[in-house]
Design an enzyme around this catalytic site. Sequence first.
Site, PDB file in Angstrom:
ATOM      1  N   LYS A  13     -53.053  -0.446 -23.144  1.00 18.20           N
ATOM      2  CA  LYS A  13     -53.200   0.814 -23.478  1.00 18.20           C
ATOM      3  C   LYS A  13     -53.807   1.182 -24.939  1.00 18.20           C
ATOM      4  CE  LYS A  13     -48.383   1.219 -23.149  1.00 18.20           C
ATOM      5  NZ  LYS A  13     -48.201  -0.022 -22.935  1.00 18.20           N
ATOM      6  N   ARG A  88     -41.139   6.235 -22.273  1.00 16.24           N
ATOM      7  CA  ARG A  88     -40.815   5.135 -21.866  1.00 16.24           C
ATOM      8  C   ARG A  88     -39.359   4.956 -21.374  1.00 16.24           C
ATOM      9  NH1 ARG A  88     -43.937   1.906 -26.216  1.00 16.24           N
ATOM     10  NH2 ARG A  88     -43.657  -0.348 -25.719  1.00 16.24           N
ATOM     11  N   ARG A 122     -52.245 -12.105 -29.241  1.00 14.85           N
ATOM     12  CA  ARG A 122     -52.795 -10.711 -29.735  1.00 14.85           C
ATOM     13  C   ARG A 122     -52.626 -10.566 -31.345  1.00 14.85           C
ATOM     14  NH1 ARG A 122     -50.545  -5.038 -27.655  1.00 14.85           N
ATOM     15  NH2 ARG A 122     -48.398  -5.905 -28.422  1.00 14.85           N
ATOM     16  N   ARG A 155     -47.596  -9.683 -34.633  1.00 20.34           N
ATOM     17  CA  ARG A 155     -46.580  -8.864 -34.518  1.00 20.34           C
ATOM     18  C   ARG A 155     -45.192  -9.532 -34.398  1.00 20.34           C
ATOM     19  NH1 ARG A 155     -47.929  -3.570 -30.808  1.00 20.34           N
ATOM     20  NH2 ARG A 155     -45.590  -4.113 -30.050  1.00 20.34           N
ATOM     21  N   ARG A 166     -39.246  -7.637 -23.858  1.00 20.99           N
ATOM     22  CA  ARG A 166     -40.000  -6.453 -23.649  1.00 20.99           C
ATOM     23  C   ARG A 166     -40.307  -6.097 -22.075  1.00 20.99           C
ATOM     24  NH1 ARG A 166     -44.505  -7.366 -27.637  1.00 20.99           N
ATOM     25  NH2 ARG A 166     -45.162  -5.252 -27.298  1.00 20.99           N
TER      26      ARG A 166
HETATM   27  P1  AMP Z   1     -45.669  -0.905 -28.760  1.00 20.59           P
HETATM   28  O1  AMP Z   1     -46.627  -1.013 -30.082  1.00 20.59           O
HETATM   29  O2  AMP Z   1     -45.834   0.376 -27.703  1.00 20.59           O
HETATM   30  O3  AMP Z   1     -45.563  -2.265 -28.004  1.00 20.59           O
HETATM   31  O4  AMP Z   1     -44.187  -0.450 -29.422  1.00 20.59           O
HETATM   32  C1  AMP Z   1     -43.439  -1.692 -30.366  1.00 20.59           C
HETATM   33  C2  AMP Z   1     -41.716  -1.480 -29.976  1.00 20.59           C
HETATM   34  O5  AMP Z   1     -41.759  -0.118 -30.785  1.00 20.59           O
HETATM   35  C3  AMP Z   1     -41.575  -1.419 -28.786  1.00 20.59           C
HETATM   36  O6  AMP Z   1     -41.096  -2.708 -28.166  1.00 20.59           O
HETATM   37  C4  AMP Z   1     -39.915  -0.450 -29.009  1.00 20.59           C
HETATM   38  O7  AMP Z   1     -39.275  -1.358 -29.534  1.00 20.59           O
HETATM   39  C5  AMP Z   1     -40.574   0.513 -29.882  1.00 20.59           C
HETATM   40  N1  AMP Z   1     -41.099   1.795 -29.163  1.00 20.59           N
HETATM   41  C6  AMP Z   1     -42.375   2.251 -29.195  1.00 20.59           C
HETATM   42  N2  AMP Z   1     -42.559   3.081 -28.321  1.00 20.59           N
HETATM   43  C7  AMP Z   1     -41.178   3.563 -28.113  1.00 20.59           C
HETATM   44  C8  AMP Z   1     -40.643   4.339 -27.250  1.00 20.59           C
HETATM   45  N3  AMP Z   1     -41.209   5.680 -26.332  1.00 20.59           N
HETATM   46  N4  AMP Z   1     -39.084   4.481 -26.817  1.00 20.59           N
HETATM   47  C9  AMP Z   1     -38.465   3.499 -27.679  1.00 20.59           C
HETATM   48  N5  AMP Z   1     -39.121   2.487 -28.141  1.00 20.59           N
HETATM   49  C10 AMP Z   1     -40.267   2.554 -28.494  1.00 20.59           C
END
Ligand code: AMP
Length: 182
Positions: A13, A88, A122, A155, A166
Amino acid sequence: MKIALFGSPGVGKGTYAAKLEAIYHMPHIATGDLFRAEIKQQTELGKKAKEYIDKGALVPDEITTGMLKNRLDKEDCQNGFLLDGFPRTVKQAEALEGITTLDAIINYFADDEVIIQRLSGRRLCKKDGSIYHITNVPPKQENICDKCSGELYQRDDDKPEAIKERLEVYRTQTKPVLEYYE
Ligand code: AMP
């Protein structure tokens, strides 16, 4: 256009959003990036979010939705945006309706083994957030960003235990969002 990019962690994404942003000049709003910025600045919100993020869990809906609303209220989002990583949960999808309306949702899909390979390799740039992969999209110079010479890092939640969690969270809490929109 107001577009949400949907799909499991590591499906691409963020990579697609960066390309779309460059072509269409729409702001790329990634809730994960917003949290990482809060963590870097050591805000109260950031400290709270980090407890969940490091485990691979979702940050509670009220915190996430409030943070997103503040971002979408800004001037640059008034004519459109690319939403990445939100909603999410079904609760977030419902809350979004009280904030704005979407024109489209793009659902990205890849098999789990591809996702795990992508996430575990990554690397991100500390300075500009550019996304690389140690074998699929390697930087020209090891651990250095091609664009800004920033240092690359992995990360914490791209490590094996958090990746497993996740993907499970995606299956149980995020996938139902697709049915909600269908
Ligand atoms: P991402 O960079 O999108 O993979 O997000 C990293 C982490 O941020 C996720 O694993 C969640 O812990 C938190 N996070 C990001 N977006 C959301 C969301 N919409 N709702 C809840 N937690 C989120």
